[in-house]
Design a protein around this motif. Structure first.
Motif, PDB file in Angstrom:
ATOM      1  N   TYR A   1       1.389   0.718  10.489  1.00 27.46           N
ATOM      2  CA  TYR A   1       1.473   2.008  11.184  1.00 27.46           C
ATOM      3  C   TYR A   1       1.634   3.149  10.189  1.00 27.46           C
ATOM      4  N   TYR A   2       2.500   2.955   9.217  1.00 22.83           N
ATOM      5  CA  TYR A   2       2.726   4.016   8.216  1.00 22.83           C
ATOM      6  C   TYR A   2       1.433   4.332   7.463  1.00 22.83           C
ATOM      7  N   LYS A   3       0.698   3.300   7.068  1.00 25.65           N
ATOM      8  CA  LYS A   3      -0.548   3.504   6.327  1.00 25.65           C
ATOM      9  C   LYS A   3      -1.603   4.212   7.186  1.00 25.65           C
ATOM     10  N   ILE A   4      -1.710   3.818   8.456  1.00 23.45           N
ATOM     11  CA  ILE A   4      -2.682   4.448   9.364  1.00 23.45           C
ATOM     12  C   ILE A   4      -2.372   5.933   9.526  1.00 23.45           C
ATOM     13  N   GLU A   5      -1.109   6.255   9.774  1.00 24.19           N
ATOM     14  CA  GLU A   5      -0.721   7.650   9.976  1.00 24.19           C
ATOM     15  C   GLU A   5      -0.916   8.465   8.701  1.00 24.19           C
ATOM     16  N   LYS A   6      -0.608   7.867   7.564  1.00 24.73           N
ATOM     17  CA  LYS A   6      -0.770   8.584   6.294  1.00 24.73           C
ATOM     18  C   LYS A   6      -2.239   8.856   6.005  1.00 24.73           C
ATOM     19  N   GLN A   7      -3.095   7.878   6.249  1.00 23.59           N
ATOM     20  CA  GLN A   7      -4.529   8.066   5.998  1.00 23.59           C
ATOM     21  C   GLN A   7      -5.111   9.148   6.892  1.00 23.59           C
ATOM     22  N   LYS A   8      -4.660   9.212   8.144  1.00 23.52           N
ATOM     23  CA  LYS A   8      -5.139  10.260   9.048  1.00 23.52           C
ATOM     24  C   LYS A   8      -4.733  11.636   8.534  1.00 23.52           C
TER      25      LYS A   8
ATOM     26  N   PHE B   1      -7.360   7.767  -8.316  1.00 26.61           N
ATOM     27  CA  PHE B   1      -6.272   7.312  -9.169  1.00 26.61           C
ATOM     28  C   PHE B   1      -4.958   7.145  -8.408  1.00 26.61           C
ATOM     29  N   GLN B   2      -4.883   7.662  -7.198  1.00 29.90           N
ATOM     30  CA  GLN B   2      -3.708   7.441  -6.363  1.00 29.90           C
ATOM     31  C   GLN B   2      -3.915   6.246  -5.426  1.00 29.90           C
ATOM     32  N   ASP B   3      -5.041   5.540  -5.635  1.00 29.20           N
ATOM     33  CA  ASP B   3      -5.337   4.341  -4.829  1.00 29.20           C
ATOM     34  C   ASP B   3      -5.352   4.637  -3.340  1.00 29.20           C
ATOM     35  N   GLN B   4      -5.930   5.785  -2.996  1.00 29.19           N
ATOM     36  CA  GLN B   4      -6.063   6.180  -1.600  1.00 29.19           C
ATOM     37  C   GLN B   4      -7.539   6.071  -1.182  1.00 29.19           C
TER      38      GLN B   4
END
Length: 271
Positions: free
Chosen positions: A77-84, A199-202
């Motif tokens: 959930y944290y990753k999904i919200e951050k990517q959005k 470089f931030q692996d995003q």
């Protein structure tokens, strides 16, 4: 708890206190909404956007994914919200000057802290089940406060490192300005933002149209990539996405990885 949550998750009919019936709308990626049913079997609320929200945030996400490992749910959930959030904010010109990771973390904490667990649920589920939903919310807040700041420090440090490299490169350009190489400031921002994101692996969103460069300036852009890469990590073995960034530059759209690597390696001629 498990049985009632599975009924809600699967949008089955729940019979609550005083024999009141309802369904819960869970199909979209947003909140869970309550659709109450009258004594004739008709929905009281027919416009889904007007039906009351009874759960949102991590609680709604956990119920929709009910039965899965809770740590996995929290992390996902944290990753999904951050990517959005990053996808939206990285498209803005001023994003270069902002620490988006830190911004998201603060905003997300505040948002989840006020997320909804409505009293309307009391008609359909027991108090102990509402307590468990509140426990999910509280444990999630503790989870991200414990785990996320470490990642933010790493990503924030990397952002500063890349920003320093970009500033050194642009300082060499005539008038120290983006328009020495690019036609459009938005393209300049986009290009270096993709490099920073790499470089931030995003996750990187590549533009659909190629980035135009001024005549006889293509080498300044491609070798800038080489200079930045060499100062952060020399090995290109995990840089497939980096080459994809290079191919967003109009003159290099159809180049193979080996040719891009060769072009990047000539940075000493320019920087």
């Amino acid at each position: 708890m498990r049985q009632i949550m599975n009924i809600i998750k699967n949008e089955g009919i729940v019979v609550g206190k005083n024999e009141k019936k309802a369904r819960f709308y869970c199909q979209d990626s947003g909140p869970i909404r309550l659709i109450e049913i009258d004594e004739f079997g008709d929905y009281i609320c027919t416009n889904i956007d007007e039906c009351p929200i009874v759960m949102d945030g991590i609680t709604a996400f956990a119920v929709k994914q009910w039965g899965k490992n809770i740590a996995f749910l929290f992390d996902t959930y944290y990753k999904i919200e951050k990517q959005k959030y990053l996808k939206t904010e990285q498209a803005k010109l001023e994003s270069l000057e902002r620490n988006l990771e830190e911004e998201f973390y603060k905003i997300h904490i505040e948002k989840e802290d006020i997320s909804v667990i409505s009293d309307l649920l009391k008609t359909y589920i027991e108090d102990k089940e509402i307590e468990e939903l509140n426990a999910i919310k509280n444990n999630y807040l503790k989870y991200i406060q414990t785990n996320s700041p470490k990642q933010i420090v790493v990503e924030g440090r990397m952002k500063k490192i890349v920003d320093d490299e970009i500033n050194k490169i642009v300082s060499i350009w005539e008038n120290q300005s983006w328009d020495y190489v690019f036609y459009d400031q938005a393209d300049f921002e986009l290009f270096f933002n993709m490099i920073r994101t790499f470089f931030q692996d995003q996750p990187i969103t590549l533009p659909k149209s190629p980035i135009k460069l001024k005549p006889n300036r293509k080498s300044y852009a491609i070798t800038a990539m080489g200079k930045i890469h060499s100062n952060i990590k020399e090995d290109y073995s995990e840089s497939g996405e980096y080459f994809n960034i290079a191919r967003t530059l109009d003159p290099y759209q159809h180049c193979e990885d080996k040719d891009l690597k060769n072009a990047m390696s000539k940075y000493s001629q320019y920087y």
